[in-house]
Design an enzyme around this catalytic site. Structure first.
Site, mmCIF file in Angstrom:
data_model
loop_
_atom_site.group_PDB
_atom_site.id
_atom_site.type_symbol
_atom_site.label_atom_id
_atom_site.label_comp_id
_atom_site.label_asym_id
_atom_site.label_seq_id
_atom_site.Cartn_x
_atom_site.Cartn_y
_atom_site.Cartn_z
ATOM 1 C CB SER A 196 54.976 -25.599 -19.992
ATOM 2 O OG SER A 196 55.485 -26.651 -19.232
ATOM 3 C CG HIS B 111 60.682 -25.439 -20.253
ATOM 4 N ND1 HIS B 111 59.900 -26.104 -21.174
ATOM 5 C CD2 HIS B 111 59.826 -24.961 -19.303
ATOM 6 C CE1 HIS B 111 58.630 -26.056 -20.798
ATOM 7 N NE2 HIS B 111 58.560 -25.361 -19.671
ATOM 8 C CG ASP C 182 62.295 -27.796 -23.030
ATOM 9 O OD1 ASP C 182 62.499 -27.921 -21.807
ATOM 10 O OD2 ASP C 182 61.158 -27.639 -23.516
#
Length: 446
Positions: free
Chosen positions: A256, A385, A351
Site C-alpha cells: 500500500s 488488496h 485490488d
C-alpha cells in the site's frame, strides 16, 4: 507446566529454520452421546500462524451430517465466526483435507476454509491480529446438524513468534518500531514497512531466519504534509549495524502506501538490495517526498470525486488517484531505473484500493526501456488488496482510517487465500536469493 519441546534446524546457506511443537490433546465433551467423538488438529494443536493444520473428526455415525464451526476474537474484542456442513464417511470420520463442505461459509474441499472465512457479525470489520506476543486463538467445534449441540471441540493456538526469537521495541532517533531477531546467526536483514504498526508479518519472517524491523509509515495521528525519506534511511542504517546481520544489504517489504516508500529507498538510499512491492503505487502517493531537506518527488493527488459507492455501504477508491503518466504528474514517479537492487513486484488484479496491476505494468515497461533486468513480477487475477501472510481471515471491506470511509478491498476469497500461500513462499525465496549471507555453517545449540 513445561513448554513442549522445540526442534530447531538451521540450514547452512540461508540460515532459515523450521520449528515443530508438541501439542495439547483436543478437548472432548463428556456426555454419553458424544463421549467417543473427537475433533483433532494435526500435526499439533499449537503451530505458527502461517502453518496449516489438518482438521479431523472421528466417532460419528456412518454418513452423519454435522456442522463444523470456528470462532476467534481479535485484539479489539470483535468476535469472528465461520461454519461449514460436512457428511461423515462410512467409518464416521471427516477429514477437511479430503472432504467437501456441503454448505455454510464456503463450499467444496478447502482444508483451511474455516480460518479464511472467519467473519464478524457486523459489516466492514478487519481482523486485527498485530501483536506478536499474543497468539491467534481459534476454537474449532463440531455440532449436531439439527439441534446444534456441541459434540467435540479443540483450540488451535497459532503463534506469531517462535521460541528463541527475540522481540525488542526500538525507539532510537526517528525510529519507532519493533526488532525481531532469531537465535544464532548471521541472518539477512529486512525492513518491514506497514502503513500502521503491525508485528505480524515481521515476526513470521523472523521465524524463517531473517532479522526484521517492523516500522510503521504513520505513527499515531499522521501529519499529512510530507514524507521524509531520511527517517526510513535511518532505519536501514540501524539494521545494517545489528551484530547478527550477515547480508551485505538490506531488504524491504512493503504494501500500500509503504510500497512507494520502499521504491524510493531503492532509488535513493545506498544499501537497499532487495525490495518486495505489494499492491501500491509507482509514484509518491498523496504526499510529497523529501530527502535531505529538499523535495525530491511531488505528490500524486487523490480525487474524492472519483470514489465509487456500492450497495454494501463501502466504497471503491481504486480510480481516485490522478494519472501518474500525465505530463503534469511525472515528477511524482519514483525513478526506480536508478536502483541497483532487485525488485519483486506483486499485484492483485482485483485490488479495489489501488490500480496495482497498472502501476506494476508501468514500472516493468519503464525498467525494460532502460535496459534493466533487476526485477521479477507476479500478478494474482482474483486476489484483493490485503495480501498478508497465509491462513488469516479474509477481509472483504473495512474502515479506511485515512480516507475516512469504509472501503472494499476486492478479491474472491478462495483465490485470494491461495494467492497468500503462494506469495508467502515467494517472498522468502526472493529475500534468500538476493540477500546473501555469510556461507559459514551455523548450528543451533538447542
Amino acid at each position: 507446566s513445561q513448554s513442549p519441546p522445540c526442534i530447531l534446524q538451521l540450514s547452512r546457506k540461508t540460515s532459515c529454520y523450521n520449528r515443530s511443537w508438541g501439542g495439547s490433546k483436543p478437548r472432548r465433551t463428556h456426555n454419553s452421546m458424544s463421549a467417543q467423538i473427537s475433533l483433532t488438529l494435526l500435526p499439533s494443536a499449537r503451530c505458527l500462524f502461517d502453518e496449516p493444520v489438518q482438521v479431523k473428526v472421528a466417532g460419528l455415525r456412518s454418513n452423519q451430517l454435522v456442522t463444523l464451526r470456528a470462532r476467534s476474537t481479535d485484539e479489539r474484542g470483535v468476535v469472528f465466526n465461520s461454519s461449514a456442513s460436512y457428511r461423515a464417511d462410512g467409518s464416521g470420520e471427516i477429514d477437511l483435507n479430503r472432504d467437501a463442505s456441503l454448505s455454510g461459509s464456503y463450499v467444496g474441499v478447502e482444508p483451511m476454509g474455516l480460518l479464511r472465512s472467519l467473519k464478524a457479525d457486523t459489516s466492514h470489520k478487519y481482523f486485527y491480529k498485530d501483536k506478536a506476543l499474543e497468539p491467534f486463538m481459534v476454537n474449532f467445534s463440531v455440532h449436531e446438524e439439527e439441534e446444534g449441540g456441541i459434540l467435540a471441540e479443540a483450540t488451535n493456538e497459532r503463534r506469531l513468534i517462535g521460541d528463541g526469537v527475540m522481540r525488542v521495541p526500538v525507539e532510537v532517533g526517528n525510529i519507532q518500531g519493533v526488532l525481531f531477531t532469531p537465535p544464532e546467526g548471521p541472518f539477512p536483514a529486512v525492513l518491514d514497512l506497514g502503513t500502521l504498526m503491525s508485528e505480524k508479518r515481521a515476526s513470521l519472517l523472523a521465524n524463517k531466519g531473517f532479522i526484521v524491523l517492523a516500522l510503521p509509515i504513520f505513527i499515531g495521528k499522521p501529519k499529512l504534509e510530507r514524507m521524509n525519506l531520511d527517517d526510513f534511511e535511518e532505519a536501514v542504517k540501524f539494521l545494517q549495524n545489528q551484530p547478527k546481520v550477515g547480508s551485505k544489504g538490506v531488504g524491504v517489504i512493503s504494501q500500500s502506501k509503504g510500497a512507494d516508500i520502499a521504491l524510493s529507498l531503492a532509488a535513493f538510499v545506498p544499501g537497499v538490495e532487495a525490495v518486495v512491492w505489494i499492491n501500491g503505487c509507482s509514484a509518491s502517493a498523496v504526499l510529497p517526498l523529501y530527502y535531505k531537506n529538499r523535495q525530491i518527488l511531488s505528490a500524486l493527488k487523490f480525487d474524492m470525486n472519483k470514489v465509487i459507492s456500492t450497495q454494501s455501504g463501502a466504497f471503491i477508491i481504486k480510480y481516485a488517484m490522478h494519472d501518474s503518466l500525465k505530463e503534469e504528474n511525472k515528477a511524482s514517479l519514483v525513478p526506480i531505473e536508478r536502483a541497483s537492487g532487485q525488485f519483486l513486484f506483486v499485484a492483485s488484479e482485483d485490488d479495489f484500493n489501488w490500480d496495482s496491476k497498472a502501476y506494476m505494468d508501468e514500472m516493468v515497461d519503464r525498467l525494460k526501456r532502460h535496459g534493466k533486468e533487476n526485477f521479477e513480477s507476479v500478478s494474482y487475477p482474483e486476489a484483493g488488496h490485503y495480501l498478508e501472510p497465509p491462513f488469516g481471515p479474509y477481509c472483504h471491506s473495512s474502515f479506511h482510517g485515512f480516507v475516512g470511509i469504509p472501503v472494499l478491498w476486492g478479491g474472491e476469497p478462495r483465490a485470494h487465500a491461495a494467492a497468500e500461500v503462494h506469495l508467502w513462499s515467494k517472498i522468502q525465496e526472493f529475500f534468500r536469493t538476493h540477500l546473501d549471507c555469510d556461507k559459514t555453517e551455523t548450528k543451533s545449540k538447542l
